[in-house]
Each structure stands twice: as structure tokens, then as C-alpha cells.
Design a protein around this motif. Structure first.
Motif, mmCIF file in Angstrom:
data_model
loop_
_atom_site.group_PDB
_atom_site.id
_atom_site.type_symbol
_atom_site.label_atom_id
_atom_site.label_comp_id
_atom_site.label_asym_id
_atom_site.label_seq_id
_atom_site.Cartn_x
_atom_site.Cartn_y
_atom_site.Cartn_z
ATOM 1 N N VAL A 1 8.250 72.641 16.971
ATOM 2 C CA VAL A 1 8.387 71.654 15.903
ATOM 3 C C VAL A 1 7.721 72.158 14.625
ATOM 4 O O VAL A 1 8.252 72.027 13.521
ATOM 5 C CB VAL A 1 7.774 70.300 16.327
ATOM 6 C CG1 VAL A 1 7.667 69.343 15.136
ATOM 7 C CG2 VAL A 1 8.599 69.663 17.435
ATOM 8 N N GLU A 2 6.552 72.796 14.789
ATOM 9 C CA GLU A 2 5.772 73.261 13.641
ATOM 10 C C GLU A 2 6.482 74.371 12.867
ATOM 11 O O GLU A 2 6.188 74.605 11.684
ATOM 12 C CB GLU A 2 4.404 73.743 14.132
ATOM 13 C CG GLU A 2 3.391 74.040 13.052
ATOM 14 C CD GLU A 2 3.422 75.501 12.620
ATOM 15 O OE1 GLU A 2 2.916 75.803 11.525
ATOM 16 O OE2 GLU A 2 3.955 76.328 13.395
ATOM 17 N N ARG A 3 7.449 75.030 13.489
ATOM 18 C CA ARG A 3 8.165 76.120 12.817
ATOM 19 C C ARG A 3 8.966 75.618 11.613
ATOM 20 O O ARG A 3 9.244 76.383 10.690
ATOM 21 C CB ARG A 3 9.102 76.819 13.809
ATOM 22 C CG ARG A 3 8.363 77.678 14.835
ATOM 23 C CD ARG A 3 9.302 78.122 15.931
ATOM 24 N NE ARG A 3 10.380 78.953 15.432
ATOM 25 C CZ ARG A 3 10.313 80.274 15.279
ATOM 26 N NH1 ARG A 3 9.199 80.915 15.602
ATOM 27 N NH2 ARG A 3 11.339 80.960 14.834
ATOM 28 N N THR A 4 9.358 74.343 11.618
ATOM 29 C CA THR A 4 10.054 73.744 10.477
ATOM 30 C C THR A 4 9.012 73.070 9.589
ATOM 31 O O THR A 4 8.360 72.120 10.030
ATOM 32 C CB THR A 4 11.091 72.708 10.930
ATOM 33 O OG1 THR A 4 12.062 73.339 11.765
ATOM 34 C CG2 THR A 4 11.787 72.077 9.728
ATOM 35 N N PRO A 5 8.815 73.536 8.367
ATOM 36 C CA PRO A 5 7.766 72.959 7.509
ATOM 37 C C PRO A 5 7.969 71.469 7.279
ATOM 38 O O PRO A 5 9.098 70.995 7.121
ATOM 39 C CB PRO A 5 7.922 73.742 6.199
ATOM 40 C CG PRO A 5 8.574 75.026 6.590
ATOM 41 C CD PRO A 5 9.505 74.673 7.708
ATOM 42 N N VAL A 6 6.871 70.738 7.279
ATOM 43 C CA VAL A 6 6.901 69.312 6.953
ATOM 44 C C VAL A 6 6.935 69.178 5.437
ATOM 45 O O VAL A 6 6.059 69.694 4.744
ATOM 46 C CB VAL A 6 5.672 68.586 7.535
ATOM 47 C CG1 VAL A 6 5.656 67.123 7.099
ATOM 48 C CG2 VAL A 6 5.658 68.702 9.055
ATOM 49 N N GLY A 7 7.942 68.507 4.918
ATOM 50 C CA GLY A 7 8.096 68.390 3.476
ATOM 51 C C GLY A 7 7.036 67.504 2.840
ATOM 52 O O GLY A 7 6.588 66.520 3.434
ATOM 53 N N ASN A 8 6.634 67.856 1.632
ATOM 54 C CA ASN A 8 5.735 66.978 0.874
ATOM 55 C C ASN A 8 6.422 65.635 0.657
ATOM 56 O O ASN A 8 7.580 65.570 0.243
ATOM 57 C CB ASN A 8 5.398 67.603 -0.479
ATOM 58 C CG ASN A 8 4.568 68.863 -0.361
ATOM 59 O OD1 ASN A 8 5.050 69.954 -0.629
ATOM 60 N ND2 ASN A 8 3.327 68.727 0.046
ATOM 61 N N CYS A 9 5.698 64.564 0.928
ATOM 62 C CA CYS A 9 6.198 63.187 0.774
ATOM 63 C C CYS A 9 7.450 62.913 1.600
ATOM 64 O O CYS A 9 8.268 62.050 1.252
ATOM 65 C CB CYS A 9 6.453 62.856 -0.693
ATOM 66 S SG CYS A 9 4.939 62.519 -1.606
ATOM 67 N N SER A 10 7.610 63.639 2.714
ATOM 68 C CA SER A 10 8.707 63.345 3.626
ATOM 69 C C SER A 10 8.424 62.037 4.363
ATOM 70 O O SER A 10 7.293 61.534 4.375
ATOM 71 C CB SER A 10 8.901 64.486 4.620
ATOM 72 O OG SER A 10 7.690 64.755 5.315
ATOM 73 N N PHE A 11 9.452 61.487 4.974
ATOM 74 C CA PHE A 11 9.388 60.159 5.601
ATOM 75 C C PHE A 11 9.631 60.310 7.093
ATOM 76 O O PHE A 11 10.694 60.763 7.523
ATOM 77 C CB PHE A 11 10.455 59.259 4.970
ATOM 78 C CG PHE A 11 10.410 57.822 5.383
ATOM 79 C CD1 PHE A 11 9.666 56.893 4.668
ATOM 80 C CD2 PHE A 11 11.141 57.373 6.478
ATOM 81 C CE1 PHE A 11 9.644 55.556 5.028
ATOM 82 C CE2 PHE A 11 11.128 56.042 6.855
ATOM 83 C CZ PHE A 11 10.380 55.126 6.124
#
Length: 240
Positions: free
Chosen positions: A200-210
Motif C-alpha cells: 500500500v505504501e508504494r503508492t504515495p498518499v496525496g497531500n489533502c487526499s480524502f
């Protein structure tokens, strides 16, 4: 969701783009002249949002305000780090009756100890033994000197969610924090293995994602993950 039995829903977001995010991106792109350390004058807790990050926080607020009244957050908890607090403050201005903003240090970013501010190249050059140890142990269990492993963060998050569940039964809670918090909350919610969490961590978490879990059939179930559709609004796309 394990450890959260009484909440009506849980919304997570990563803070808006920070000046630290920008500095690290510039360092990653310096292919011809590899950078060892990112020059950020503030301590990690005081790194502010970039102008783009403030626009992202405003877009997140519009996303929250557009939710049906019975889906909007009734409680908000943020990391004490400035970039998370400012994201929450800006986003909440879009709500007609925003809930009180609470702070919980257990939602802070992962502490990287002596490796703070170093690029991957910098770690290899300055701490080759630590680079080797991290490769051997894996990201999940590797704890840098003076810092935390992902498993360490997981322990404090489990504690924080247990308290949220007790303090806000039947409520819709928004947590404004950091990418590691978003990923590890999914780890807790879906009872992922180490390998699954790192995938899961391989896909970056977007800033201000929901990201959201909602109660269905007596359990909190995943509804959205890392959704950034609201950031494509005209106000956001105009950001430099």
C-alpha cells in the motif's frame, strides 16, 4: 475496523503540500548533483505549508462542505505539527458550523532520528551501516537511531484510535495528519500483513487526499482511499 467500534465514520487526510515536501522533491530531481541533506531551517514540527498547500487545504474544505449534512465531521483531531494544524484550520473555515479542533501528538509524523533531513543518497554516504541495516530489516521494523520504526508508529496509533472511540461514540471524526498515519490506519482497519501494508505504501498518499471509512452493518468499512478528485478544481489547478 479493529479498535474503533463506536464511531459513525472516520475521515483521514494528509496535510497540504509543505515547503519541506517541495525541498525534498527538488533534492530527488537533482540527478546530476546528488544532494545529501535537504536544507530546511525549521524543526520538523514547525515546517509550514507552501502556497499550493494552502490552496489544497481550501479545496479539502470545499470537499467536506459538499458532503451531506449527516456525513460532515462532528469532531476533528490533528497532529500537532504546523503543516497539519494549518491544513485543518483552513479546511474547517469552509464549514458553517465547524467542530472544535483537537490536537493529539500520537498522530504526529514518524520521527527519523539521526537520518532527519537526509536524502537516500545522504544516508548511503553518511550512515552506510544504517543503510545496510535498513535494507536487511525492511522499512516496517527498521528504527533509525533516535527515531521510530513503522511498527512504533502503529503502536501509538492503536492507542489513539482506542481513545477516539471512547471520546466520540456515534460521531464522524476527521483526522488531519501525515502519510504514514494514513497508510497505517488502513493497515489497522483492514488488518493487513507487513507485506500488504508495504505494498500500500508504494503508492504515495496525496497531500489533502480524502480517505474514509463508514459504518455499515455494524462495522466501519472502507469507502474511499487516497481520493484527490477535489484537488482538480479550478482554484487548485491555478496554483504555481
Amino acid at each position: 475496523m479493529s479498535g474503533v467500534r463506536n464511531l459513525e465514520s472516520l475521515i483521514l487526510t494528509r496535510h497540504g503540500e509543505s515547503v519541506g515536501n517541495v525541498a525534498h522533491q527538488v533534492a530527488r530531481e537533482a540527478l546530476g548533483d546528488p544532494t545529501e541533506r535537504v536544507d530546511i531551517p525549521e524543526r520538523d514540527a514547525d515546517v509550514p505549508l507552501s502556497e499550493r498547500g494552502r490552496l489544497q487545504a481550501a479545496a479539502l474544505g470545499r470537499r467536506l462542505a459538499a458532503l451531506p449534512p449527516d456525513e460532515r465531521p462532528t469532531a476533528v483531531v490533528a497532529s500537532p505539527y504546523l503543516r497539519a494544524l494549518d491544513t485543518a484550520t483552513i479546511a474547517l473555515t469552509a464549514l458553517a458550523h465547524p467542530p472544535r479542533l483537537e490536537i493529539d501528538e500520537r498522530f504526529r509524523d514518524r520521527e527519523t532520528g539521526v537520518l532527519h533531513g537526509l536524502t537516500a543518497h545522504g544516508v548511503r554516504v553518511r550512515y552506510p551501516e544504517e543503510d545496510e541495516r535498513r535494507a536487511r530489516l525492511g522499512k516496517y521494523y527498521y528504527r533509525p537511531p533516535g527515531g521510530e520504526s513503522w511498527a512504533d508508529v502503529l503502536l501509538r496509533l492503536r492507542s489513539a484510535y482506542n481513545d477516539l472511540d471512547l471520546d466520540h461514540p456515534g460521531e464522524r471524526v476527521l483526522v488531519v495528519a501525515h502519510d504514514v498515519v494514513v497508510v497505517l490506519t488502513r493497515h489497522i482497519a483492514e488488518r493487513l500483513s507487513e507485506a500488504e501494508a508495504m505494498e500500500v505504501e508504494r503508492t504515495p498518499v496525496g497531500n489533502c487526499s480524502f480517505t474514509r471509512w463508514v459504518r455499515r452493518g455494524g462495522l466501519l468499512r472502507p469507502a474511499e482511499y487516497n481520493d484527490t478528485a477535489h484537488l482538480s478544481e479550478p482554484a487548485e489547478s491555478a496554483a504555481p
